[in-house]
Design a protein around this motif. Structure first.
Motif, short mmCIF file in Angstrom:
data_model
loop_
_atom_site.label_atom_id
_atom_site.label_comp_id
_atom_site.label_asym_id
_atom_site.label_seq_id
_atom_site.Cartn_x
_atom_site.Cartn_y
_atom_site.Cartn_z
N TYR A 58 0.83 -1.20 0.00
CA TYR A 58 0.00 0.00 0.00
C TYR A 58 0.87 1.26 0.00
CZ TYR A 58 -3.35 3.52 1.54
OH TYR A 58 -4.11 4.65 1.64
N PHE A 59 1.92 1.26 0.81
CA PHE A 59 2.82 2.42 0.84
C PHE A 59 3.49 2.61 -0.52
CE2 PHE A 59 3.64 1.89 5.70
CZ PHE A 59 2.42 2.47 5.98
N ALA A 60 3.90 1.53 -1.16
CA ALA A 60 4.51 1.62 -2.49
C ALA A 60 3.53 2.20 -3.50
CB ALA A 60 5.01 0.26 -2.93
N LEU A 61 2.27 1.79 -3.39
CA LEU A 61 1.23 2.32 -4.26
C LEU A 61 1.07 3.83 -4.06
CD1 LEU A 61 -1.08 1.80 -6.29
CD2 LEU A 61 -2.56 1.37 -4.32
N GLN A 62 1.17 4.28 -2.82
CA GLN A 62 1.07 5.71 -2.53
C GLN A 62 2.20 6.50 -3.18
OE1 GLN A 62 -1.79 6.90 -1.22
NE2 GLN A 62 -2.26 4.72 -1.36
N VAL A 63 3.38 5.91 -3.25
CA VAL A 63 4.51 6.56 -3.94
C VAL A 63 4.19 6.67 -5.42
CG1 VAL A 63 6.94 6.37 -4.59
CG2 VAL A 63 6.23 5.88 -2.25
N TYR B 100 0.41 -0.29 13.16
CA TYR B 100 -0.27 0.97 13.45
C TYR B 100 0.74 2.12 13.54
CZ TYR B 100 -2.82 4.58 15.98
OH TYR B 100 -3.36 5.78 16.36
N ALA B 101 1.87 1.88 14.19
CA ALA B 101 2.91 2.91 14.31
C ALA B 101 3.43 3.32 12.95
CB ALA B 101 4.05 2.40 15.19
N ARG B 102 3.63 2.34 12.06
CA ARG B 102 4.11 2.66 10.71
C ARG B 102 3.05 3.43 9.93
NH1 ARG B 102 9.23 3.40 9.31
NH2 ARG B 102 9.75 3.36 11.49
N TRP C 86 1.78 8.44 7.23
CA TRP C 86 0.87 9.55 6.93
C TRP C 86 1.32 10.84 7.60
CZ3 TRP C 86 -1.44 9.33 2.72
CH2 TRP C 86 -1.84 8.11 2.19
N GLY C 87 1.94 10.75 8.77
CA GLY C 87 2.48 11.96 9.39
C GLY C 87 3.59 12.56 8.56
N TYR C 88 4.52 11.73 8.11
CA TYR C 88 5.64 12.20 7.30
C TYR C 88 5.15 12.73 5.96
CZ TYR C 88 10.66 12.19 6.05
OH TYR C 88 11.94 12.53 5.72
N SER C 89 4.13 12.10 5.40
CA SER C 89 3.59 12.55 4.11
C SER C 89 3.02 13.96 4.20
CB SER C 89 2.50 11.59 3.63
OG SER C 89 3.06 10.33 3.34
N GLU C 90 2.50 14.32 5.37
CA GLU C 90 1.95 15.67 5.56
C GLU C 90 3.04 16.68 5.87
OE1 GLU C 90 -1.33 15.97 8.28
OE2 GLU C 90 -2.15 14.06 7.57
N LYS D 69 5.65 15.72 11.66
CA LYS D 69 4.52 14.88 12.11
C LYS D 69 4.86 13.39 12.13
CE LYS D 69 0.73 17.92 10.82
NZ LYS D 69 -0.54 18.02 10.09
N ARG D 70 6.08 13.04 11.74
CA ARG D 70 6.47 11.63 11.71
C ARG D 70 6.95 11.12 13.06
NH1 ARG D 70 11.23 14.28 10.23
NH2 ARG D 70 13.14 13.23 10.87
N VAL D 71 7.22 12.00 14.00
CA VAL D 71 7.91 11.65 15.24
C VAL D 71 7.15 10.64 16.10
CG1 VAL D 71 8.87 12.60 17.37
CG2 VAL D 71 9.17 13.83 15.22
N THR D 72 5.86 10.85 16.31
CA THR D 72 5.07 9.94 17.15
C THR D 72 5.12 8.52 16.61
OG1 THR D 72 3.60 11.73 17.80
CG2 THR D 72 2.80 9.49 18.14
#
Length: 146
Positions: free
Chosen positions: A21-26, A88-90, A95-99, A103-106
């Motif tokens: 799914y992440f690869a698809l988002q790229v 869940y953490a990933r 999505w945090g990093y994408s924004e 926002k990726r820290v948590t």
């Protein structure tokens, strides 16, 4: 044999789906921001999505190894639950990093803590198996007597 590791196997399949799914988002981001392969730079928005996915790929072998070691040698239920926390953490991380990079820290810290927990459980389980196999010392049985 397959039944004894079904939970860890299910989490592994779920995590592989997440990686896909992440690869698809790229791929979608490449189209949206007009960054054609093999280029990996362009719009900062694309670069964040790409970097988030790459970081998830970089950590994936560590996750799979620690998940299976904790599941085989410690307890598959604990390992599978921690595996779900990691997924869940990933999700939070990606999505945090994408924004925004901040926002990726948590998600990053949660995934790092989960990997540390899986590593600890796997190490404890392997150590107990080693002691039981080669020194005839079963720590779990000794602890149950207390």
């Amino acid at each position: 044999m397959a039944g004894s590791s079904i939970l860890v196997a299910a989490v592994s399949v779920l995590s592989a789906c997440q990686q896909s799914y992440f690869a698809l988002q790229v791929g979608k981001a490449r189209f949206k921001y007009k960054v054609m392969p093999p280029a990996v730079s362009g719009s900062p928005d694309f670069e964040r999505v790409f970097r988030a996915q790459q970081n998830c790929v970089e950590f994936y072998p560590i996750f799979i190894i620690t998940l299976w070691m904790a599941g085989w040698y410690f307890n598959q239920v604990f390992a599978a639950c921690l595996g779900l926390v990691y997924i869940y953490a990933r999700h939070l991380y990606f999505w945090g990093y994408s924004e925004a990079a901040k926002k990726r820290v948590t998600g990053f810290y949660l995934s790092l803590g989960t990997l540390a927990s899986l590593t600890l459980l796997g190490t404890l389980g392997i150590a107990n198996s080693f002691l039981d196999e080669y020194l005839d010392l079963d720590i779990v049985k000794k602890l149950k007597h207390f």
